[in-house]
Design a protein around this motif. Structure first.
Motif, PDB file in Angstrom:
ATOM      1  N   ASN A  22      -9.135  -8.831  -0.721  1.00 24.84           N
ATOM      2  CA  ASN A  22      -7.800  -8.358  -0.327  1.00 24.84           C
ATOM      3  C   ASN A  22      -6.890  -9.507   0.125  1.00 24.84           C
ATOM      4  O   ASN A  22      -5.675  -9.346   0.182  1.00 24.84           O
ATOM      5  N   GLY A  39       1.169   0.612  -6.314  1.00 23.65           N
ATOM      6  CA  GLY A  39       0.598   1.859  -5.821  1.00 23.65           C
ATOM      7  C   GLY A  39       1.481   3.028  -6.218  1.00 23.65           C
ATOM      8  O   GLY A  39       2.700   2.972  -6.066  1.00 23.65           O
ATOM      9  N   SER A  57      -3.764   2.725  -0.571  1.00 26.79           N
ATOM     10  CA  SER A  57      -4.064   1.987   0.664  1.00 26.79           C
ATOM     11  C   SER A  57      -5.562   1.869   0.890  1.00 26.79           C
ATOM     12  O   SER A  57      -6.055   0.819   1.329  1.00 26.79           O
ATOM     13  N   ARG A  60      -6.984  -0.809  -1.485  1.00 29.53           N
ATOM     14  CA  ARG A  60      -6.650  -2.149  -0.982  1.00 29.53           C
ATOM     15  C   ARG A  60      -7.567  -2.518   0.186  1.00 29.53           C
ATOM     16  O   ARG A  60      -8.067  -3.638   0.274  1.00 29.53           O
ATOM     17  N   GLN A  61      -7.778  -1.562   1.085  1.00 31.18           N
ATOM     18  CA  GLN A  61      -8.640  -1.821   2.238  1.00 31.18           C
ATOM     19  C   GLN A  61     -10.072  -2.088   1.780  1.00 31.18           C
ATOM     20  O   GLN A  61     -10.739  -2.995   2.295  1.00 31.18           O
ATOM     21  N   ASP A  87       4.081   0.175  -2.906  1.00 28.57           N
ATOM     22  CA  ASP A  87       3.930   1.554  -3.352  1.00 28.57           C
ATOM     23  C   ASP A  87       5.278   2.162  -3.730  1.00 28.57           C
ATOM     24  O   ASP A  87       6.300   1.897  -3.084  1.00 28.57           O
TER      25      ASP A  87
END
Length: 314
Positions: A22, A39, A57, A60-61, A87
């Motif tokens: 990331n 996104g 999200s 991505r995390q 996004d």
């Protein structure tokens, strides 16, 4: 005296030898890079209950759980920064407007030419239509390799542009031809006969889960690429995570038995990405609100890594 305080969320262990995936994501700054990420947090068109709007999200995390180094190919991706365009802002009530926003955002990013290839994180599968439409207008004839348990060729009369209709819409709007779609992982007792008939009428190529289990996935990918490579200008991978068996993807709204294992999916994407006409991918249908320990988003992160890995090998 050191007070050891760091900004909220930043007080985490850091190994000086390790870069996390990331950390490769950087904001748009006008610099041209190989990959860009968008996104598309839309899940209101889902036929079943879905919190897929939270998936971009979560993915991505999940990328932050893995290092940039591939042992298998002895390659470190630590300098391969990816432009994260953020996004798309969804309309709170208007589904079609939200899909139009995804189209315009994707088209705008493609026209900027700040990224050579896009990774689109859904969202439910309805986001594929506006994304593919934008790629069609930029690059010409598009071929799709779709990893999915479902055909996603439902009629639009019964429910409008839902997550079950992106490829029907693409065919009816002239964005795709049926003969330019290859579906891999279609599962038993998951689709209607009427849609199987439509598949045959439109010339869609289908490899079922039985085909996946009876053949090497690399062979199926090679066959899929050969079907498309001389007919299209760009090949787009669309990865619906419910192609996976429910044991590997508890965060999919439409889980079911008899699906693909995660390693097979990752190797399929890696193999496909080696082809020079494969230059776009979307990953859809993860609901982080029902996932277990972020398992499904972690697989999605690995699908992205597999795509990058394939490009290094290609």
């Amino acid at each position: 005296m050191t007070n050891y305080l760091k900004p909220a969320g930043k007080a985490v262990f850091k190994d000086s030898y390790v870069t996390k995936m990331n950390e490769l994501l950087v904001d748009s700054d006008g610099q041209k890079r190989r990959y860009g990420l968008i996104g598309a947090p839309l899940s209101k068109p889902s036929i079943s209950h879905s919190g897929a709007a939270f998936a971009p999200s979560a993915i991505r995390q999940a990328m932050g759980s893995y290092s940039t180094y591939s042992k298998e190919i002895s390659h470190d991706f630590n300098e391969n920064h990816v432009t994260d365009f953020g996004d798309v802002d969804m309309h709170p009530t208007d589904i079609v407007e939200s899909q139009e926003r995804i189209y315009h955002a994707t088209k705008s990013v493609l026209e900027q030419e700040e990224a050579e290839q896009l990774i689109v994180l859904g969202g439910d599968h309805s986001v594929s239509f506006p994304s593919i439409k934008a790629h069609h207008e930029k690059y010409g004839t598009i071929g799709v390799i779709q990893f999915d348990a479902h055909h996603d060729l439902r009629n639009l009369e019964d429910g409008g542009p839902t997550n079950g209709t992106p490829f029907r819409r693409s065919i009816e709007r002239g964005v795709l031809k049926g003969e330019h779609i290859v579906q891999i992982g279609i599962r038993d007792f998951t689709n209607a006969k009427g849609y199987d008939d439509y598949v045959n009428e439109q010339g869609v190529t289908v490899y079922t889960m039985e085909d996946v289990y009876e053949n090497r996935i690399s062979d199926l990918i090679e066959k899929s690429l050969k079907i498309l490579e001389n007919k299209v200008d760009l090949i787009y991978l669309s990865v619906d995570m419910d192609v996976l068996d429910q044991a590997y993807a508890p965060g999919c709204p439409a889980i079911g038995p008899g699906g693909m294992d995660s390693y097979t999916l990752m190797k399929a994407v890696e193999k496909a990405a080696q082809h020079d006409k494969v230059n776009a991918i979307d990953i859809v249908e993860i609901d982080p609100t029902i996932d277990f320990r972020n398992m499904t988003s972690r697989v999605a992160a690995h699908v992205i890594f597999s795509y990058w890995k394939g490009k290094v090998l290609g």
